[in-house]
Design an enzyme around this catalytic site. Structure first.
Site, PDB file in Angstrom:
ATOM      1  N   ARG A  19       0.866  -1.182   0.000  1.00 32.62           N
ATOM      2  CA  ARG A  19       0.000   0.000   0.000  1.00 32.62           C
ATOM      3  C   ARG A  19       0.902   1.231   0.000  1.00 32.62           C
ATOM      4  O   ARG A  19       1.507   1.556   1.011  1.00 32.62           O
ATOM      5  CB  ARG A  19      -0.899   0.011   1.244  1.00 32.62           C
ATOM      6  CG  ARG A  19      -2.058  -0.935   1.182  1.00 32.62           C
ATOM      7  CD  ARG A  19      -2.831  -0.930   2.489  1.00 32.62           C
ATOM      8  NE  ARG A  19      -3.358   0.384   2.828  1.00 32.62           N
ATOM      9  CZ  ARG A  19      -4.149   0.595   3.889  1.00 32.62           C
ATOM     10  NH1 ARG A  19      -4.454  -0.394   4.701  1.00 32.62           N
ATOM     11  NH2 ARG A  19      -4.600   1.813   4.135  1.00 32.62           N
ATOM     12  N   GLY A  54      -1.133  -6.772  10.723  1.00 34.57           N
ATOM     13  CA  GLY A  54      -2.437  -6.439  10.160  1.00 34.57           C
ATOM     14  C   GLY A  54      -2.469  -6.568   8.650  1.00 34.57           C
ATOM     15  O   GLY A  54      -1.494  -6.275   7.964  1.00 34.57           O
ATOM     16  N   THR A 108      -2.982  -7.059   1.251  1.00 32.50           N
ATOM     17  CA  THR A 108      -2.032  -5.967   1.453  1.00 32.50           C
ATOM     18  C   THR A 108      -1.922  -5.658   2.933  1.00 32.50           C
ATOM     19  O   THR A 108      -2.742  -6.105   3.736  1.00 32.50           O
ATOM     20  CB  THR A 108      -2.460  -4.708   0.667  1.00 32.50           C
ATOM     21  OG1 THR A 108      -1.382  -3.771   0.663  1.00 32.50           O
ATOM     22  CG2 THR A 108      -3.693  -4.053   1.281  1.00 32.50           C
ATOM     23  N   CYS A 109      -0.909  -4.884   3.307  1.00 27.76           N
ATOM     24  CA  CYS A 109      -0.709  -4.525   4.713  1.00 27.76           C
ATOM     25  C   CYS A 109      -1.814  -3.593   5.196  1.00 27.76           C
ATOM     26  O   CYS A 109      -2.400  -2.844   4.419  1.00 27.76           O
ATOM     27  CB  CYS A 109       0.643  -3.842   4.906  1.00 27.76           C
ATOM     28  SG  CYS A 109       2.050  -4.930   4.611  1.00 27.76           S
ATOM     29  N   ASP A 110      -2.080  -3.631   6.495  1.00 32.17           N
ATOM     30  CA  ASP A 110      -3.102  -2.781   7.086  1.00 32.17           C
ATOM     31  C   ASP A 110      -2.719  -2.513   8.535  1.00 32.17           C
ATOM     32  O   ASP A 110      -2.118  -3.369   9.190  1.00 32.17           O
ATOM     33  CB  ASP A 110      -4.474  -3.469   7.008  1.00 32.17           C
ATOM     34  CG  ASP A 110      -5.595  -2.555   7.445  1.00 32.17           C
ATOM     35  OD1 ASP A 110      -5.909  -1.625   6.693  1.00 32.17           O
ATOM     36  OD2 ASP A 110      -6.150  -2.776   8.533  1.00 32.17           O
TER      37      ASP A 110
END
Length: 253
Positions: free
Chosen positions: A141, A242, A232-234
Site C-alpha cells: 500500500r 495487520g 495488502t498490509c493494514d
C-alpha cells in the site's frame, strides 16, 4: 585592564539549536526527495508496462495453450510475468509477477529494479496453468495511491456496490472476479491457504471468509468455486501483522 567580553551562553545555545534544526531539515528533505523520486520512477515504469500490455489484440485467434499477444513484449522484459489485474475506479491496473518465493517482488519491479513499491505478485504456490481453489495475489500500500493502496476503497459500501467486479488475466485465460468479502485481519488467520485436503476443508474456509466481511454482498460461493484473494498490509488491527483482504469468485470469460 578590561576583561574580554564573553559571548552569552544563550546565544551559543540558540545558534547550536538552529544549526541542528537545519541539519535535521536538510536530512529530512533529502529523504523525502528520495521517496518522491522513487514514486516518480515507479509510475514511469508502470506507465511503460501498461502501454505494452494494451497492445493485446482482443480478437486474436490462438490455441488454448498459446500465450496471449499482450504479454509477448512484457515477457521479453521479465519471464516471471504471469498475469494482469485491473480494477475500475482505482489505480490498480498492473502486471502480476511470480517468483520462486514471496519475497523477491516485495522490493523489485517488473524490470528487476529495486523500488519501495515492489510489484503486484502471485503466491509462489499457485500455478496459472491450473485452476487453483485459492489464487493469492499480494501488493504494497503506497502513500501515492499506487499498488494495492486503493483496495481500501472497497471498504466503502457504495463504492463496492458500483465496483463489485474486476478483471484478472493470466498468460492464457481471462476471468471476471466478483467480490464477496472485504475485511481487516491478522496473519494468524490463514486466508492465504492454497491447498486443501478435501472440499469440506475448503468450504469451511470460504464460510469464514464470508463471515469476516465488513460488508454484505449478494455473491454466493461454495466448494465448487475458485476464488482470488488480494492481500495488502493494514494498520487497523496491528502495525506489523495487520492485513486488508479482498476475496472474489472467479468466472472464466
Amino acid at each position: 585592564m578590561k576583561k574580554k567580553k564573553q559571548r552569552p551562553k544563550n546565544k551559543f545555545i540558540s545558534r547550536f539549536i538552529t544549526i541542528a534544526s537545519l541539519s535535521v531539515f536538510i536530512y529530512a528533505a533529502y529523504g523525502l526527495s528520495d521517496v518522491l523520486i522513487d514514486y516518480y520512477k515507479n509510475r514511469q515504469a508502470l506507465s511503460e508496462v501498461q502501454d505494452m500490455y494494451y497492445d493485446l489484440d482482443s480478437n486474436e485467434t490462438r490455441a488454448p495453450d498459446e500465450i496471449r499477444s499482450g504479454f509477448d513484449e512484457l515477457l521479453k522484459h521479465n519471464e516471471e510475468v504471469v498475469g494482469w489485474i485491473t480494477m475500475d475506479g482505482t489505480q490498480i491496473d498492473y502486471p502480476i509477477l511470480q517468483a520462486e518465493n514471496n519475497t523477491d517482488y516485495l522490493t523489485k519491479d517488473y524490470n528487476d529494479r529495486e523500488t519501495r513499491a515492489g510489484s503486484i505478485f502471485l503466491d509462489y504456490r499457485n500455478e496459472i496453468t491450473a485452476e487453483n481453489k485459492n489464487t493469492v495475489v499480494y501488493g504494497h500500500r503506497m502513500k501515492d495511491g499506487s499498488m494495492f493502496q486503493h483496495l481500501t476503497k472497497f471498504l466503502d459500501k457504495d463504492f463496492l456496490k458500483d465496483h463489485q467486479t474486476f478483471e484478472y488475466d493470466t498468460l492464457y485465460d481471462s476471468y471476471e472476479a466478483e467480490i464477496f468479502s472485504v475485511y481487516n485481519t491478522l496473519t494468524d488467520f490463514n486466508y492465504i491457504q492454497t491447498d486443501f485436503s478435501d472440499d469440506e476443508k475448503y468450504g469451511e474456509l470460504l464460510t469464514k471468509m464470508k463471515d469476516k466481511s465488513k460488508l454484505e454482498t449478494n455473491v454466493e460461493v461454495n466448494a465448487n468455486d475458485i476464488i482470488i484473494t488480494l492481500s495488502t498490509c493494514d494498520y487497523e488491527l496491528d502495525e506489523n501483522e495487520g492485513r486488508l483482504v479482498v476475496h472474489a469468485k472467479l468466472t472464466k470469460i
